[in-house]
Design a protein around this motif. Sequence first.
Motif, PDB file in Angstrom:
ATOM      1  N   ALA A  10      56.894  41.233  70.496  1.00 44.84           N
ATOM      2  CA  ALA A  10      56.597  42.627  70.843  1.00 44.84           C
ATOM      3  C   ALA A  10      56.241  42.750  72.319  1.00 44.84           C
ATOM      4  O   ALA A  10      56.621  43.720  72.998  1.00 44.84           O
ATOM      5  CB  ALA A  10      55.454  43.152  69.969  1.00 44.84           C
ATOM      6  N   PHE A  11      55.506  41.754  72.841  1.00 43.21           N
ATOM      7  CA  PHE A  11      55.122  41.776  74.252  1.00 43.21           C
ATOM      8  C   PHE A  11      56.348  41.714  75.159  1.00 43.21           C
ATOM      9  O   PHE A  11      56.486  42.501  76.108  1.00 43.21           O
ATOM     10  CB  PHE A  11      54.182  40.607  74.557  1.00 43.21           C
ATOM     11  N   PHE A  12      57.260  40.780  74.854  1.00 43.81           N
ATOM     12  CA  PHE A  12      58.441  40.655  75.720  1.00 43.81           C
ATOM     13  C   PHE A  12      59.372  41.862  75.595  1.00 43.81           C
ATOM     14  O   PHE A  12      60.045  42.237  76.558  1.00 43.81           O
ATOM     15  CB  PHE A  12      59.171  39.342  75.426  1.00 43.81           C
ATOM     16  N   ASN A  13      59.415  42.472  74.424  1.00 42.12           N
ATOM     17  CA  ASN A  13      60.169  43.730  74.297  1.00 42.12           C
ATOM     18  C   ASN A  13      59.541  44.816  75.170  1.00 42.12           C
ATOM     19  O   ASN A  13      60.244  45.623  75.792  1.00 42.12           O
ATOM     20  CB  ASN A  13      60.199  44.180  72.840  1.00 42.12           C
ATOM     21  N   LEU A  14      58.194  44.827  75.203  1.00 51.11           N
ATOM     22  CA  LEU A  14      57.494  45.803  76.044  1.00 51.11           C
ATOM     23  C   LEU A  14      57.824  45.571  77.514  1.00 51.11           C
ATOM     24  O   LEU A  14      58.150  46.517  78.257  1.00 51.11           O
ATOM     25  CB  LEU A  14      55.980  45.679  75.821  1.00 51.11           C
ATOM     26  N   VAL A  15      57.778  44.328  77.959  1.00 50.13           N
ATOM     27  CA  VAL A  15      58.080  44.015  79.355  1.00 50.13           C
ATOM     28  C   VAL A  15      59.510  44.420  79.700  1.00 50.13           C
ATOM     29  O   VAL A  15      59.786  44.984  80.769  1.00 50.13           O
ATOM     30  CB  VAL A  15      57.851  42.517  79.637  1.00 50.13           C
ATOM     31  N   ALA A  16      60.443  44.139  78.776  1.00 51.33           N
ATOM     32  CA  ALA A  16      61.850  44.491  79.014  1.00 51.33           C
ATOM     33  C   ALA A  16      62.011  46.004  79.129  1.00 51.33           C
ATOM     34  O   ALA A  16      62.742  46.519  80.008  1.00 51.33           O
ATOM     35  CB  ALA A  16      62.728  43.948  77.900  1.00 51.33           C
ATOM     36  N   ASP A  17      61.342  46.745  78.246  1.00 48.88           N
ATOM     37  CA  ASP A  17      61.427  48.209  78.285  1.00 48.88           C
ATOM     38  C   ASP A  17      60.860  48.758  79.601  1.00 48.88           C
ATOM     39  O   ASP A  17      61.442  49.661  80.230  1.00 48.88           O
ATOM     40  CB  ASP A  17      60.666  48.820  77.105  1.00 48.88           C
ATOM     41  N   LEU A  18      59.703  48.204  80.007  1.00 53.48           N
ATOM     42  CA  LEU A  18      59.086  48.675  81.255  1.00 53.48           C
ATOM     43  C   LEU A  18      59.981  48.366  82.446  1.00 53.48           C
ATOM     44  O   LEU A  18      60.137  49.199  83.356  1.00 53.48           O
ATOM     45  CB  LEU A  18      57.715  48.024  81.439  1.00 53.48           C
ATOM     46  N   SER A  19      60.579  47.193  82.474  1.00 51.80           N
ATOM     47  CA  SER A  19      61.480  46.825  83.582  1.00 51.80           C
ATOM     48  C   SER A  19      62.639  47.804  83.677  1.00 51.80           C
ATOM     49  O   SER A  19      63.044  48.221  84.772  1.00 51.80           O
ATOM     50  CB  SER A  19      62.002  45.402  83.392  1.00 51.80           C
ATOM     51  N   SER A  20      63.195  48.179  82.503  1.00 51.83           N
ATOM     52  CA  SER A  20      64.306  49.124  82.481  1.00 51.83           C
ATOM     53  C   SER A  20      63.865  50.488  83.001  1.00 51.83           C
ATOM     54  O   SER A  20      64.586  51.140  83.769  1.00 51.83           O
ATOM     55  CB  SER A  20      64.847  49.239  81.050  1.00 51.83           C
ATOM     56  N   GLU A  21      62.687  50.934  82.575  1.00 56.27           N
ATOM     57  CA  GLU A  21      62.199  52.248  83.000  1.00 56.27           C
ATOM     58  C   GLU A  21      61.945  52.287  84.505  1.00 56.27           C
ATOM     59  O   GLU A  21      62.269  53.274  85.175  1.00 56.27           O
ATOM     60  CB  GLU A  21      60.923  52.595  82.227  1.00 56.27           C
ATOM     61  N   ILE A 158      50.944  35.944  81.149  1.00 56.33           N
ATOM     62  CA  ILE A 158      50.679  36.072  82.598  1.00 56.33           C
ATOM     63  C   ILE A 158      51.998  36.217  83.356  1.00 56.33           C
ATOM     64  O   ILE A 158      52.136  37.061  84.251  1.00 56.33           O
ATOM     65  CB  ILE A 158      49.888  34.847  83.095  1.00 56.33           C
ATOM     66  N   ALA A 159      52.999  35.404  82.985  1.00 56.86           N
ATOM     67  CA  ALA A 159      54.308  35.493  83.647  1.00 56.86           C
ATOM     68  C   ALA A 159      54.945  36.862  83.412  1.00 56.86           C
ATOM     69  O   ALA A 159      55.536  37.463  84.317  1.00 56.86           O
ATOM     70  CB  ALA A 159      55.222  34.384  83.131  1.00 56.86           C
ATOM     71  N   GLY A 160      54.823  37.377  82.168  1.00 53.67           N
ATOM     72  CA  GLY A 160      55.394  38.688  81.862  1.00 53.67           C
ATOM     73  C   GLY A 160      54.710  39.798  82.636  1.00 53.67           C
ATOM     74  O   GLY A 160      55.367  40.721  83.145  1.00 53.67           O
ATOM     75  N   LEU A 161      53.369  39.711  82.745  1.00 47.41           N
ATOM     76  CA  LEU A 161      52.641  40.735  83.504  1.00 47.41           C
ATOM     77  C   LEU A 161      52.931  40.632  84.998  1.00 47.41           C
ATOM     78  O   LEU A 161      52.947  41.645  85.711  1.00 47.41           O
ATOM     79  CB  LEU A 161      51.141  40.599  83.235  1.00 47.41           C
ATOM     80  N   GLN A 162      53.174  39.408  85.481  1.00 51.41           N
ATOM     81  CA  GLN A 162      53.579  39.267  86.889  1.00 51.41           C
ATOM     82  C   GLN A 162      54.944  39.921  87.125  1.00 51.41           C
ATOM     83  O   GLN A 162      55.196  40.489  88.189  1.00 51.41           O
ATOM     84  CB  GLN A 162      53.614  37.785  87.270  1.00 51.41           C
ATOM     85  N   LEU A 163      55.802  39.837  86.116  1.00 46.32           N
ATOM     86  CA  LEU A 163      57.091  40.525  86.213  1.00 46.32           C
ATOM     87  C   LEU A 163      56.878  42.032  86.284  1.00 46.32           C
ATOM     88  O   LEU A 163      57.532  42.733  87.073  1.00 46.32           O
ATOM     89  CB  LEU A 163      57.976  40.169  85.019  1.00 46.32           C
ATOM     90  N   VAL A 164      55.956  42.561  85.469  1.00 51.47           N
ATOM     91  CA  VAL A 164      55.635  43.992  85.528  1.00 51.47           C
ATOM     92  C   VAL A 164      55.092  44.350  86.913  1.00 51.47           C
ATOM     93  O   VAL A 164      55.465  45.380  87.505  1.00 51.47           O
ATOM     94  CB  VAL A 164      54.618  44.361  84.427  1.00 51.47           C
ATOM     95  N   ALA A 165      54.203  43.468  87.448  1.00 48.66           N
ATOM     96  CA  ALA A 165      53.669  43.711  88.799  1.00 48.66           C
ATOM     97  C   ALA A 165      54.797  43.762  89.821  1.00 48.66           C
ATOM     98  O   ALA A 165      54.799  44.586  90.744  1.00 48.66           O
ATOM     99  CB  ALA A 165      52.660  42.618  89.162  1.00 48.66           C
ATOM    100  N   GLY A 166      55.780  42.866  89.670  1.00 47.89           N
ATOM    101  CA  GLY A 166      56.939  42.890  90.565  1.00 47.89           C
ATOM    102  C   GLY A 166      57.740  44.170  90.442  1.00 47.89           C
ATOM    103  O   GLY A 166      58.225  44.723  91.437  1.00 47.89           O
ATOM    104  N   ASN A 167      57.891  44.661  89.183  1.00 47.88           N
ATOM    105  CA  ASN A 167      58.600  45.929  88.972  1.00 47.88           C
ATOM    106  C   ASN A 167      57.853  47.093  89.624  1.00 47.88           C
ATOM    107  O   ASN A 167      58.454  47.997  90.215  1.00 47.88           O
ATOM    108  CB  ASN A 167      58.760  46.198  87.477  1.00 47.88           C
ATOM    109  N   ILE A 168      56.522  47.069  89.489  1.00 46.42           N
ATOM    110  CA  ILE A 168      55.715  48.113  90.127  1.00 46.42           C
ATOM    111  C   ILE A 168      55.898  48.057  91.642  1.00 46.42           C
ATOM    112  O   ILE A 168      56.066  49.088  92.307  1.00 46.42           O
ATOM    113  CB  ILE A 168      54.230  47.954  89.751  1.00 46.42           C
TER     114      ILE A 168
END
Length: 621
Positions: A10-21, A158-168
Amino acid sequence: MSSAFPDELAFFNLVADLSSEFAQASGVEIDLVIEQALAKIGQFYAADRCYLFRFSDDLSLASNTHEWCAMGVSAQMPHLQQLKSADFGDWFVNWHQGNPSIINDVSAFPAASPEYQLLAAQDIKSLIMLPIRSKSRLIGMFGIDIVRSTIQWPAEHIAGLQLVAGNICGALMRQQIERQTEQLTFFDPLTGLANRQLMLKRIAQAQLHSSRCQQYAALLFVDIDDFKTLNDSLGYNMGDKVLTLVAGELSAAIPYGDTVGRLNADEFLILIEMLDSDEAKAVKAVTNLVERLQLRVADNVALKQVRPKNTLSIGATLFQGDSTDVDVLITQADMAMYQVKQNTGNGLVFFDAQLQQQAKRRILLALELRDAIAEQQFELFYQPQLVHPGIVVGAESLVRWRHPTRGLLGPSDFLDFAEESGLILAIGEIVLRLACQQLAVWQSNVATARLELSVNISAQQFRQRDFVAMIQHILAETAADATTLKLELTESMLVDDFANVVDKMRQLQQLGIRFSLDDFGTGYSSLVYLKRLPLYQLKIDRGFVEDLLSDENEQAIVRTIILLGQTLGLEVLAEGVESAGQLNALLKLGCYHYQGYFFAKPLPVKDFEQFLQQHNNKMFR
């Protein structure tokens, strides 16, 4: 007690969705997408707060720019502005190095430590703070606070949230670029006001709105009085300061929702919407607003330090609906402003039908002048310049326009408009070419070979980067001897960018060209300037000569100019001599060069040559 960690899939699906958005968001949508992302992440972790901080360019300050809070949790963002980055201590050092700050259990800190005191006071049990970096440069921090339990943050999360930080980070950079592009596209870089392109859009929108609401709107054309004099005398930097200060006062005075724009130079547009449906009341509202504008500009302390009196000329046009083109509305307001200028400025005039006719005439004049330039409809007249005891040594060239239907037009009929429209550059080049062609003709005849010819140069002409090259080209093209060409400059031209003026004059002097300072005594006379300028001649303004016989002050000024010229080794010429009394007074004061209607008005070349022959033959009998 540590809680079970949320489902990894569920977490990685969330990260993928956020990256797309984030990838699909436009610049204007990014703030909303960030807020939605914070909410989703906060809800996923059952967090207390999820937030974003941005750092100042120098990294000294940090501000909370985006925040999500769980139900019942008070927002902290208003209290977390302009914080000192140093207060984050070792965390800030970690972020600067690209490392996250991970705190699985706040209770692990010593009770007396600053970290424990800060976090425990907010009942935070676990948190993670991740740096937002662009090209190794820290720009922000993204964090999650957990209150209900402690969490062991696994490496995958942590890696997934760093990816979100990169997207931000990517989204923020894209937003910044779009805002910068918009700023360049729609806003004036000096004042920050709307530019012409944005004003055209706003006016068109206002037309539609006024049509739907059946209410008047108004467009104001604002011009700073005597700005050209200020710019010429104090320089462009001070002119820019005045423009910025006036822009600030205009923006501060107008109602919220209305628009101020800079059209060009010292010209501004103000769009006033939602006026009354009654025309008289709309006129009164605009009049009251203009009074406030004038008062604010007149009372501005910083503007008073530049010059004591600051006023505006303002033209206004009312409209309702879109029956009139936007460009026509601007022209109407411009014409009304021009009426104020003609009445010494500092006022307001509303557009009417009579001004419409003037607008049409100005548009027609612009078209006709362009035709005149293309078809070489200009010619030179020559006013003799003499040296005591009355020998013609040269002439001042004065442009005339041989209009195809209106006949011969003098400078007052078109030169002011040519200056305003920028057409003076093309006309000035034509005049220089005609003057050099005539010099070449005279130089082919022994009797006229050493005649001097003066040409008036406008400030716009002289400021051209290629001015020296243009004259070199004309001299080569016409084969004229440059030693008989004299360029007349005005005092106001010398104050702005003095070093560049001197450099151009010296380059032209090396070609053999000489310089005359026109209308001397009327502007910003300074011995500092005169000593450094490669001048040949000072011209006493006709205004001083006119009252020479009746005004002791004028006599004193003329005497001073003559003595100054003699001290500096400069020739002094008086213009506007119209009587024997004026001539005799000038001779007694020591001025032996002169021109004016007492000798001859400006003449066509054949009449000038005839005058030259008759007059000099008479002198040498």
